[in-house]
Design a protein around this motif. Structure first.
Motif: not given
Ligand code: BES
Ligand code: MN
Ligand code: ZN
Length: 496
Positions: A239-249, A251-252, A307-311
């Motif tokens: 198994a894998r879990v992938v956490i992707m993060r984009w900080n575009g706002a 205000d971080a 700011n987005v998290i993709g999991a």
């Protein structure tokens, strides 16, 4: 991007070899700027040909004139826009998709100029052409017979203001790439795209500035993801879990929004094995995860101010000596215990742990999960609209609006206490199947037990993610469904 077309924007009037595409309403009149470019002789030819072919300029109809006298182009393709009323509500990507399907030269020039057309409209036409042109043929080693292979390689969209259209198309191209990325993942066969390979493929997102963290079995068991790991234990693939993060706002520290996807690379059903008919389709049981990856690409590549998290939870559901059994009781990361009734109800086990982790670790503003979760949603809604379950009216309304705007439609379904009651278990805190009745709703209720006080929406995309109805902008089995929806949701509501 795999065998994509090159799309450029240029000034009007540069007609060369290949196809020239023009648009007319039901009066069959060419816009003044186009008439100037092609000349009266061609306009007269169009009128005569339309009469002989009974072409009435109806919306999404076409008339092709080969080797038109007085024109450098090899072919003049006339596309109908319909009546004034039709023209007021054009579906621009669909128009682009239809146009791409009518062009048969290697290069085409498309004259997109009439009063009221905007750079955004032109960009959407390009989007539709790009998406329609996509096909998955990586594993075909024989060339298509002559005449059947797609030819179009370069499309020049001629507009009044090429620079403005080009600028609008930049953001739209990011979305097109995201959709195609999702389609590729869904179309890939399960022997190639197993969990480890899926995780590896998300690493390209770092090229657009997304941080990618990949968790393996050791980290997952340290986190206590007993439900997700119970699904994976019947497979030789980890198994894998992938956490992707984009900080575009700007205000971080702005709380992120979270997208969570079911990524079952192949769903055999496990010990509660599925029947053989159509089982090959279960390679697409990772359509939710594919959508999350494509959406992360789209948002990052167009530098969305959010700011987005993709999991995504990625596993394979297989029968084996080590596979989980009906009757097993597993402990999820939340501490809640689950009695396994049916090992084919595996998606909710994966989502339960990933949702729990995301909400604890990242404190999102809201969460949306996407999953090819139940056959029952296909029975209820068919293959043109996804099921939406939510604990928040505002979020549900925003998703519905984004669905209407993009054509990736969603339909809200109920969540009532009776569905929750249906998953109470004799032996554990809950069971993983509520039986046949209301199957999509009891599945949603299961997921709801892992959502704390956070606005949340669940999209059951079993009907739309793959083998759905073909459209002007999609002929691929894997639809890449949801990327345009989520991009639109963010664009219209969460970029400050
Ligand atoms: N992946 C399937 C749902 C599915 C079915 C997706 C058809 C796409 C097309 C899911 O894991 C599943 O097997 N669900 C079961 C749940 C049941 C055992 C409670 C179902 O829908 O039959
Ligand atoms: Mn299943
Ligand atoms: Zn499944």
């Amino acid at each position: 991007m795999a065998d994509g077309i090159t799309i450029a924007f240029g000034a009007l009037g540069q007609v060369g070899q290949g196809d020239l595409v023009v648009f007319v309403g039901d009066d069959l009149q060419l816009p003044a700027t186009i008439l100037e470019a092609v000349g009266q002789e061609v306009a007269d030819l169009l009128t005569r040909a339309a009469a002989s072919e009974r072409f009435k300029g109806k919306s999404l109809t076409a008339l092709t004139l080969p080797a038109p006298a007085g024109l450098k182009a090899d072919r003049l393709v006339v596309i109908g826009l319909g009546s004034d009323k039709d023209r007021a509500k054009i579906d621009w990507p669909a128009l682009g998709g239809f146009t791409a399907s009518k062009v048969s030269g290697r290069t085409a020039h498309l004259a997109l100029s009439w009063p009221g057309i905007t750079p955004a409209n032109a960009a959407d036409v390009a989007l539709g052409a790009r998406l329609r042109h996509y096909s998955f043929d990586r594993y075909k080693t024989k060339k298509k017979p002559e005449g059947e292979e797609p030819k179009l390689t370069t499309l020049t969209v001629m507009v009044d203001d090429p620079a403005a259209a080009q600028a609008a198309a930049k953001a739209v191209d990011a979305v097109a790439e995201g959709v195609i990325m999702a389609r590729e993942l869904v179309n890939e066969p399960p022997n190639i795209l197993h969990p480890e390979e899926f995780a590896r493929r998300t690493e390209v997102l770092s090229e657009v500035g997304v941080s990618v963290e990949i968790l393996g079995p050791k980290e997952l068991s340290e986190l206590g993801m007993g439900a997700l790991l119970a699904v994976a234990q019947g497979s030789t693939k980890e198994a894998r879990v992938v956490i992707m993060r984009w900080n575009g706002a700007p205000d971080a520290s702005d709380p992120p929004i979270a997208f969570i996807g079911k990524g079952v690379c192949f769903d055999s059903g496990g010990i509660s094995i599925k029947s053989a008919g159509g089982m090959e389709d279960m390679k697409g049981d990772m359509g939710g995860a594919a959508c999350v990856v494509g959406t992360m690409h789209a948002l990052a590549a167009r530098k969305a101010r959010v700011n987005v998290i993709g999991a995504i939870g990625i596993v394979e559901n297989m029968p084996d000596g080590d596979a989980q059994r009906p009757g097993d009781i597993v402990t999820s990361m939340s501490g809640q215990t689950i009695e396994i009734i049916n090992t084919d109800a595996e998606g909710r086990l994966v989502l339960a742990d990933v949702i729990w982790h995301v909400q604890g670790a990242y404190k999102p503003k809201f969460m949306i999960d996407l999953a090819t979760l139940t056959g029952a949603i296909i029975v209820a809604l068919g293959q043109d609209i996804a099921g939406l379950f939510s604990n928040d009216d505002d979020l549900a309304a925003k998703l519905t609006a984004a669905g209407e705007a993009t054509g990736e439609a969603v339909w809200r379904m109920p969540l009532i206490p009776a569905y929750d009651k249906a998953i109470d278990s004799k032996f554990a805190d809950m069971k993983n199947s509520g039986g046949r009745h209301g199957g999509a709703a009891t599945a949603a209720s299961f997921i709801k037990r892992y959502v704390n006080d956070v606005p949340w929406a669940h999209l059951d995309i079993a009907g739309v993610a793959m083998s759905s109805s073909s459209s002007e902008i999609n002929r691929s089995w894997g639809a890449g469904w949801g990327v345009r929806l989520l991009d639109r949701l963010v664009r219209d509501n969460y970029e400050g």
